[in-house]
Design a protein around this motif. Structure first.
Motif, PDB file in Angstrom:
ATOM      1  N   HIS A   1       0.818  -1.210   0.000  1.00 25.57           N
ATOM      2  CA  HIS A   1       0.000   0.000   0.000  1.00 25.57           C
ATOM      3  C   HIS A   1       0.858   1.269   0.000  1.00 25.57           C
ATOM      4  CE1 HIS A   1      -3.335  -2.671   0.715  1.00 25.57           C
ATOM      5  NE2 HIS A   1      -2.735  -3.153   1.793  1.00 25.57           N
ATOM      6  N   VAL A   2       2.110   1.116  -0.422  1.00 20.21           N
ATOM      7  CA  VAL A   2       3.035   2.255  -0.473  1.00 20.21           C
ATOM      8  C   VAL A   2       3.192   2.709  -1.921  1.00 20.21           C
ATOM      9  CG1 VAL A   2       5.424   2.974  -0.091  1.00 20.21           C
ATOM     10  CG2 VAL A   2       4.276   1.549   1.599  1.00 20.21           C
ATOM     11  N   ASP A   3       3.141   4.005  -2.155  1.00 24.23           N
ATOM     12  CA  ASP A   3       3.240   4.536  -3.520  1.00 24.23           C
ATOM     13  C   ASP A   3       4.633   4.389  -4.112  1.00 24.23           C
ATOM     14  OD1 ASP A   3       0.603   5.247  -3.479  1.00 24.23           O
ATOM     15  OD2 ASP A   3       0.946   7.362  -2.992  1.00 24.23           O
ATOM     16  N   HIS A   4       5.651   4.558  -3.275  1.00 27.03           N
ATOM     17  CA  HIS A   4       7.031   4.533  -3.772  1.00 27.03           C
ATOM     18  C   HIS A   4       7.857   3.587  -2.904  1.00 27.03           C
ATOM     19  CE1 HIS A   4       5.989   8.116  -6.130  1.00 27.03           C
ATOM     20  NE2 HIS A   4       5.432   8.579  -5.031  1.00 27.03           N
ATOM     21  N   GLY A   5       7.966   2.351  -3.360  1.00 27.86           N
ATOM     22  CA  GLY A   5       8.721   1.367  -2.591  1.00 27.86           C
ATOM     23  C   GLY A   5       9.377   0.335  -3.482  1.00 27.86           C
ATOM     24  N   LYS A   6      10.489  -0.217  -3.026  1.00 24.08           N
ATOM     25  CA  LYS A   6      11.157  -1.272  -3.797  1.00 24.08           C
ATOM     26  C   LYS A   6      11.998  -2.138  -2.873  1.00 24.08           C
ATOM     27  CE  LYS A   6      15.480   1.094  -5.114  1.00 24.08           C
ATOM     28  NZ  LYS A   6      16.416   1.350  -6.241  1.00 24.08           N
ATOM     29  N   VAL A   7      12.314  -3.340  -3.373  1.00 22.17           N
ATOM     30  CA  VAL A   7      13.171  -4.285  -2.665  1.00 22.17           C
ATOM     31  C   VAL A   7      14.376  -4.580  -3.553  1.00 22.17           C
ATOM     32  CG1 VAL A   7      13.388  -6.619  -1.734  1.00 22.17           C
ATOM     33  CG2 VAL A   7      11.251  -5.347  -1.418  1.00 22.17           C
ATOM     34  N   VAL A   8      15.570  -4.481  -2.986  1.00 25.86           N
ATOM     35  CA  VAL A   8      16.814  -4.776  -3.712  1.00 25.86           C
ATOM     36  C   VAL A   8      17.548  -5.869  -2.949  1.00 25.86           C
ATOM     37  CG1 VAL A   8      19.007  -3.871  -4.567  1.00 25.86           C
ATOM     38  CG2 VAL A   8      16.979  -2.386  -4.508  1.00 25.86           C
ATOM     39  N   THR A   9      17.960  -6.918  -3.653  1.00 26.80           N
ATOM     40  CA  THR A   9      18.688  -8.009  -3.014  1.00 26.80           C
ATOM     41  C   THR A   9      20.161  -7.969  -3.406  1.00 26.80           C
ATOM     42  OG1 THR A   9      16.721  -9.434  -2.988  1.00 26.80           O
ATOM     43  CG2 THR A   9      18.859 -10.515  -2.726  1.00 26.80           C
ATOM     44  N   PHE A  10      21.028  -8.054  -2.404  1.00 23.09           N
ATOM     45  CA  PHE A  10      22.472  -8.103  -2.635  1.00 23.09           C
ATOM     46  C   PHE A  10      23.010  -9.464  -2.217  1.00 23.09           C
ATOM     47  CE2 PHE A  10      22.185  -3.380  -1.964  1.00 23.09           C
ATOM     48  CZ  PHE A  10      22.676  -3.016  -3.207  1.00 23.09           C
ATOM     49  N   LYS A  11      24.073  -9.885  -2.858  1.00 21.46           N
ATOM     50  CA  LYS A  11      24.760 -11.097  -2.427  1.00 21.46           C
ATOM     51  C   LYS A  11      25.545 -10.774  -1.154  1.00 21.46           C
ATOM     52  CE  LYS A  11      25.285 -13.374  -6.912  1.00 21.46           C
ATOM     53  NZ  LYS A  11      26.239 -13.935  -7.893  1.00 21.46           N
ATOM     54  N   GLY A  12      25.323 -11.559  -0.134  1.00 18.57           N
ATOM     55  CA  GLY A  12      26.024 -11.313   1.118  1.00 18.57           C
ATOM     56  C   GLY A  12      25.211 -11.748   2.310  1.00 18.57           C
ATOM     57  N   GLY A  13      25.779 -11.503   3.487  1.00 21.93           N
ATOM     58  CA  GLY A  13      25.130 -11.880   4.728  1.00 21.93           C
ATOM     59  C   GLY A  13      24.336 -10.745   5.338  1.00 21.93           C
ATOM     60  N   HIS A  14      23.884 -10.975   6.542  1.00 17.49           N
ATOM     61  CA  HIS A  14      22.969 -10.058   7.226  1.00 17.49           C
ATOM     62  C   HIS A  14      23.555  -8.646   7.388  1.00 17.49           C
ATOM     63  CE1 HIS A  14      19.731  -8.821   9.797  1.00 17.49           C
ATOM     64  NE2 HIS A  14      20.472  -8.744  10.879  1.00 17.49           N
ATOM     65  N   TYR A  15      24.855  -8.558   7.566  1.00 17.19           N
ATOM     66  CA  TYR A  15      25.502  -7.256   7.782  1.00 17.19           C
ATOM     67  C   TYR A  15      25.940  -6.662   6.442  1.00 17.19           C
ATOM     68  CZ  TYR A  15      25.444  -8.141  12.788  1.00 17.19           C
ATOM     69  OH  TYR A  15      25.034  -8.366  14.075  1.00 17.19           O
ATOM     70  N   LEU A  16      24.971  -6.336   5.611  1.00 18.29           N
ATOM     71  CA  LEU A  16      25.258  -5.801   4.280  1.00 18.29           C
ATOM     72  C   LEU A  16      26.034  -4.484   4.324  1.00 18.29           C
ATOM     73  CD1 LEU A  16      21.932  -6.450   2.339  1.00 18.29           C
ATOM     74  CD2 LEU A  16      24.140  -7.542   1.922  1.00 18.29           C
TER      75      LEU A  16
END
Length: 314
Positions: free
Chosen positions: A276-291
């Protein structure tokens, strides 16, 4: 038979004596080390009076826009932990790293670590610093506190950036707080770290900074604040399930592919928060929890682009 029993008794007493001496030695070494390290911990940042206690904050950079950084649970020194990310962001923004009570150089507190109390303290700190508009950027558990925060102070927060942040519907495990505190107080936690230094998660920094993080780890490990925070995990996550991100608030989540492999529905749960957010995105990086340790440049570059593209909406 009597001779055999006597030999066995002597052997048992010897073993017990060795164990007692060993345990006592570990305990004494830890006490002496703690005392010595107190004088070696270097000061940084500035102190802000919040709720009658001192909260430590680092401000770096002279940009027109402000980014406020919040740490993940149990971070020994948020300022030092975020060092690589601050280095990448500070040429373009004013970066404010807040060390909540019980973290870094901030005071400890006996006030319950509910989301509401934590949010109130962070907001009071920013008010004292006369910071009125800002992007909130957090790691891990800051996703829960951040959700509470942006709902209460929607007019102040210009965007939310999550670094592999926790989500309300994820499973939460109870920490054996008392057992871990005993491990720490007995000195065996220090011994374990000495035998396996790699278990302390640190960014790529110089040896002096690593030494400071290590000393602050021993000082702050499951102090009263962090113990209370762990005890409040379930209630804080449960209470967050009633909340949604404001429709007009730009949101970006940076997720670690290793966390996606370990946590069921990690990406879908974050995508659900953006429905329900107008401007949102998800980006995935290779790596562990402490990006922010390994992908600080990539995160900073994408944040700059994201905030610039969504400036009108703010």
């Amino acid at each position: 038979m009597k001779k055999l029993l006597k030999i066995m008794l002597i052997a048992l007493c010897t073993i017990l004596t060795v164990l007692v001496v060993f345990v006592a030695s570990v305990y004494v070494v830890n006490l002496i080390s703690n005392e010595r390290e107190q004088g070696k911990i270097e000061d940084y940042g500035q102190k802000v009076l919040v709720d009658g206690k001192q909260m430590n904050v680092l401000i770096q950079g002279d940009g027109k826009e402000t980014i406020v950084l919040l740490p993940g649970y149990g971070t020994a020194s948020p300022v030092l932990d975020f060092k690589p990310l601050v280095k990448e962001l500070s040429p373009y923004y004013r970066v404010v790293v807040i060390e909540p009570f019980g973290y870094g150089l901030s005071d400890d507190t006996d006030k319950a670590r509910t989301s509401q109390n934590i949010v109130d303290e962070i907001h009071e700190c920013l008010q004292k610093l006369n910071i009125k508009k800002y992007t909130l950027m957090g790691h891990s558990i800051a996703g829960i506190y951040g959700l509470e925060y942006v709902n209460q102070y929607e007019k102040e927060v210009q965007a939310f950036v999550g670094i592999d942040t926790s989500v309300p519907k994820q499973e939460t495990d109870e920490l054996p707080v008392s057992s871990l505190q005993l491990l720490h107080q007995s000195g065996f936690y220090r011994l374990i770290v000495k035998m396996n230094p790699d278990q302390l998660v640190m960014p790529k920094v110089d040896d002096q900074t690593k030494a400071q993080i290590k000393m602050l780890t021993f000082r702050n490990f499951l102090d009263e604040s962090q113990a209370s925070e762990a005890d409040n995990f379930r209630n804080n996550f449960k209470n967050a399930q009633r909340l949604h991100f404001p429709k007009k608030l730009p949101i970006v989540f940076y997720l670690a592919d290793q966390t996606e492999k370990e946590t069921p529905n990690w990406k879908p749960m974050h995508e659900e928060l953006l429905k329900h957010v107008d401007h949102g995105k998800v980006v995935t990086f290779k790596g562990g929890h402490y990006l922010h340790h390994t992908k600080s440049k990539e995160i900073a570059d994408d944040v700059r682009e994201f905030l610039s593209n969504n400036e009108r909406s703010r």
